[in-house]
Write a protein that holds these residues in place. Sequence first.
Motif, mmCIF file in Angstrom:
data_model
loop_
_atom_site.group_PDB
_atom_site.id
_atom_site.type_symbol
_atom_site.label_atom_id
_atom_site.label_comp_id
_atom_site.label_asym_id
_atom_site.label_seq_id
_atom_site.Cartn_x
_atom_site.Cartn_y
_atom_site.Cartn_z
ATOM 1 N N ASP A 428 -46.217 -7.918 -30.586
ATOM 2 C CA ASP A 428 -47.626 -8.022 -30.993
ATOM 3 C C ASP A 428 -48.375 -8.325 -29.707
ATOM 4 O OD1 ASP A 428 -50.120 -8.797 -31.883
ATOM 5 O OD2 ASP A 428 -49.373 -10.057 -33.501
ATOM 6 N N THR A 433 -60.032 -4.303 -23.437
ATOM 7 C CA THR A 433 -60.481 -3.267 -22.498
ATOM 8 C C THR A 433 -60.607 -3.840 -21.080
ATOM 9 O OG1 THR A 433 -61.737 -2.270 -24.292
ATOM 10 C CG2 THR A 433 -62.366 -1.633 -22.056
ATOM 11 N N ASP A 528 -62.309 -14.552 -27.488
ATOM 12 C CA ASP A 528 -61.531 -14.616 -28.731
ATOM 13 C C ASP A 528 -61.218 -16.068 -29.066
ATOM 14 O OD1 ASP A 528 -61.117 -12.009 -29.730
ATOM 15 O OD2 ASP A 528 -59.577 -11.604 -28.226
ATOM 16 N N ARG A 554 -64.195 -2.090 -31.174
ATOM 17 C CA ARG A 554 -65.208 -3.129 -30.991
ATOM 18 C C ARG A 554 -66.611 -2.585 -31.152
ATOM 19 N NH1 ARG A 554 -63.176 -5.794 -25.486
ATOM 20 N NH2 ARG A 554 -65.285 -6.616 -25.404
HETATM 21 C C1 WTA Z 1 -58.616 -7.921 -30.556
HETATM 22 C C2 WTA Z 1 -57.756 -3.418 -27.427
HETATM 23 C C3 WTA Z 1 -55.193 -10.029 -32.423
HETATM 24 C C4 WTA Z 1 -59.237 -9.129 -29.892
HETATM 25 C C5 WTA Z 1 -56.459 -3.524 -26.617
HETATM 26 C C6 WTA Z 1 -59.736 -8.563 -28.582
HETATM 27 C C7 WTA Z 1 -56.216 -8.532 -31.008
HETATM 28 C C8 WTA Z 1 -60.174 -7.174 -28.959
HETATM 29 C C9 WTA Z 1 -54.958 -8.068 -30.554
HETATM 30 C C10 WTA Z 1 -60.106 -6.218 -27.805
HETATM 31 C C11 WTA Z 1 -53.783 -8.671 -31.123
HETATM 32 C C12 WTA Z 1 -56.526 -6.999 -29.496
HETATM 33 N N1 WTA Z 1 -53.958 -9.647 -32.052
HETATM 34 N N2 WTA Z 1 -56.326 -9.498 -31.938
HETATM 35 N N3 WTA Z 1 -52.551 -8.290 -30.801
HETATM 36 N N4 WTA Z 1 -55.187 -7.130 -29.617
HETATM 37 N N5 WTA Z 1 -57.164 -7.831 -30.343
HETATM 38 O O1 WTA Z 1 -61.155 -4.043 -26.003
HETATM 39 O O2 WTA Z 1 -60.297 -9.613 -30.678
HETATM 40 O O3 WTA Z 1 -60.573 -2.465 -27.885
HETATM 41 O O4 WTA Z 1 -60.805 -9.305 -28.023
HETATM 42 O O5 WTA Z 1 -58.829 -3.713 -26.610
HETATM 43 O O6 WTA Z 1 -59.250 -6.783 -29.987
HETATM 44 O O7 WTA Z 1 -60.359 -4.895 -28.217
HETATM 45 P P1 WTA Z 1 -60.302 -3.710 -27.165
#
Ligand code: WTA
Length: 693
Positions: A428, A433, A528, A554
């Motif tokens: 997990d 980004t 987060d 997002r």
């Molecule tokens: C959420 C995606 C829980 C988190 C790679 C973060 C997660 C946002 C997880 C980023 C996870 C990403 N468990 N929440 N394993 N991975 N998030 O920029 O809120 O599209 O800040 O990157 O996704 O989203 P992004």
Amino acid sequence: MSSLDLTEAQIAVHWKEEGYFQPPKKFVEQANLKDPDVLKRFALDKFPKCFDEYAEMLTWYKKWDKTLDSSNPPFWKWFVGGKINASFNCLDRHLPKSKDKTAYIFVPELENEPDIVLTYQELHKRVNEFAALLRDFCGLKKGDRVTVHMPLVPELPITMLACARLGVIHSVVFGGFSGAACGQRIADSGSRVLISMDSYYRSGGLIDHKEKVDLAVETAKADGQKVDKVLVWRRNPGKYNSKTPMVEGRDFFVDDVLKKYANKTVEPEQMDATDPLFIMYTSGTTAKPKGIQHGTGGYLSYVTGTAKWILDIHPNDIYWCMADIGWITGHSYIVYGPLALGTTSVLYEGVPTFPDGGRPWRIAQRLKVNIFHTAPTAIRMLRKVGPEEPLKYKHQFKLMVTVGEPIEPEVWRWYYDVVGKKEAVIVDTWWQTENGGFLCSTKPALDPMKPGSAGPGVPGIYPVIYDEEGKEVPPGTKAGNICIRNPWPGIMQTIWKDPDRFVKTYYAKYNKKPKSKDWRDWPYFAGDGAVQASDGYFRILGRVDDVINVAGHRLGTKELESACLMVSEIAEAAVVPVADESRGRVPDVYVALKPGIQASEKIEKAVVKQLETLIGKIARPRSVRIVPDMPKTRSGKIMRRVLAAISNKMPVGDVTTLANPEVVEQIRVMVQGAGPVETTTAVAEDIKRFGQD
Ligand code: WTA
């Protein structure tokens, strides 16, 4: 975060502490990262030199002089003095030994269309020809920006690698975004070339994608950026599948122009490690998306190292990441990381449930996929439409990945038991980004898994939880804001053209000494909420800012609100996150109308249409509620937290200090129906733990 808002993290459901699952012995024996000594090698006192181990996985024209230059915080410079090219590392360096190895197997959405297989040699050829076209036909050179608005087809990584070969900075906009959203990003990045495609398959139908081009170009023009060339790939070369006409002198079919560049090769540009590789826009707390700028040497080292250790990719594995390349997961873990390792990857064009919930398992069985990478939203969807489907197929995964949002332990268990058949390790992976690559995850052969928890920081990453005042929150106590103590090679370089916003968004909150030159004074604020259990594992609760993570994508609430305000009847708009069974979170829209205007279904529909046009279909709200007035403080601020509480069936709390408390009950009845206030104790409990209410 404003205390007027109720964030994603606060509406997170409280899960009970889960038990551990051990990685199977068979996995451990073959793993890339099985030496527990890694903890010593990547200990904080070995920072930043420890990251040389990742950079050494790449081929450099010139080795770096300094691992990390941290003299101008928080603008970190990795592998300074090094010379490198990303396209060379993903292609050329594999040719001597494995030119006939498959790089990508493209699986079209329609099951009767044959796969397209590209070996490293063929991918190299196509990238070179397209790079020659970009250079000679478009006049692009190192440092120029190009916007790429394309679906998931092999031509997308070809385009990206051709840019990287020339040192041109690509800005890929997710294909599902609207033309207007693309145009805004074209303008911000200053691209004069747009690369698009005529069409692609989605749920069995051919979608017209080229129709978005005209609005994109117009929007960019209105924002001050002229696009002089639009290159249009064709889903089926020679056949144009779009109802919009090509604009004479502006639009060109790639397959036509490419004929002139057959068999051309282009020497890769020798880039400084710190030269930008790409920009990726992501939603923030204002209406304007942020252009996250990633560098070349640091980024490529980080995605390569983590793909090897956390995804456990070996030369003979068949790897499939179902993400779209238009998001960071696709950039890092479909394109750059796997190709730098010389991996064979599957690219799938369509939706996972087309034509039925067995599709991914059929593909996995047929192509012998053994590493599978997807997001909770897809896992929930597949479980819903075909809970027994995976059992019908003989696929065998050694490792499975989840990324993008918190995964409910119950969903995790289905993934583990049914999809992975209790044989696959799950990682997990939590990251963003801005981060380039994984931040928290179990090390697949070394750490036990715990459903719902991302795990500890990956090697060399030191996460910490701070409370609002900047005090460290000890493990096993309460939730707070997750931060990273130290820089790492995958971290963004800056926000494109906006260094002040970069410092303000990610570093100002917990930096106590703005003049300090010591990286220890600059923890990275991720935005987060998280809790750390006493075993050191982190469980991510969701965003603590005005961002909603919809099915792993997002979206900024301000962006959504400003789109609603484009409907002329609307005076005020508030968008809040609401928990959703399959998509994690979805936006719920509240609007108040201008005086004298009657509420109507037509207005509600106009709002939905506006969101789709200005942002894209992913922004479709759960509902649009026309309210008599917004709940407001006496100073006139909209109390989004009250609306979010109503949408999420949570207690609204004390509203007596509002300017118009009576409107709260009216809205509550409108959304929840008459009757007693509904509450979810677990949720209320979590808010208390978060210490915000
Ligand atoms: C959420 C995606 C829980 C988190 C790679 C973060 C997660 C946002 C997880 C980023 C996870 C990403 N468990 N929440 N394993 N991975 N998030 O920029 O809120 O599209 O800040 O990157 O996704 O989203 P992004």
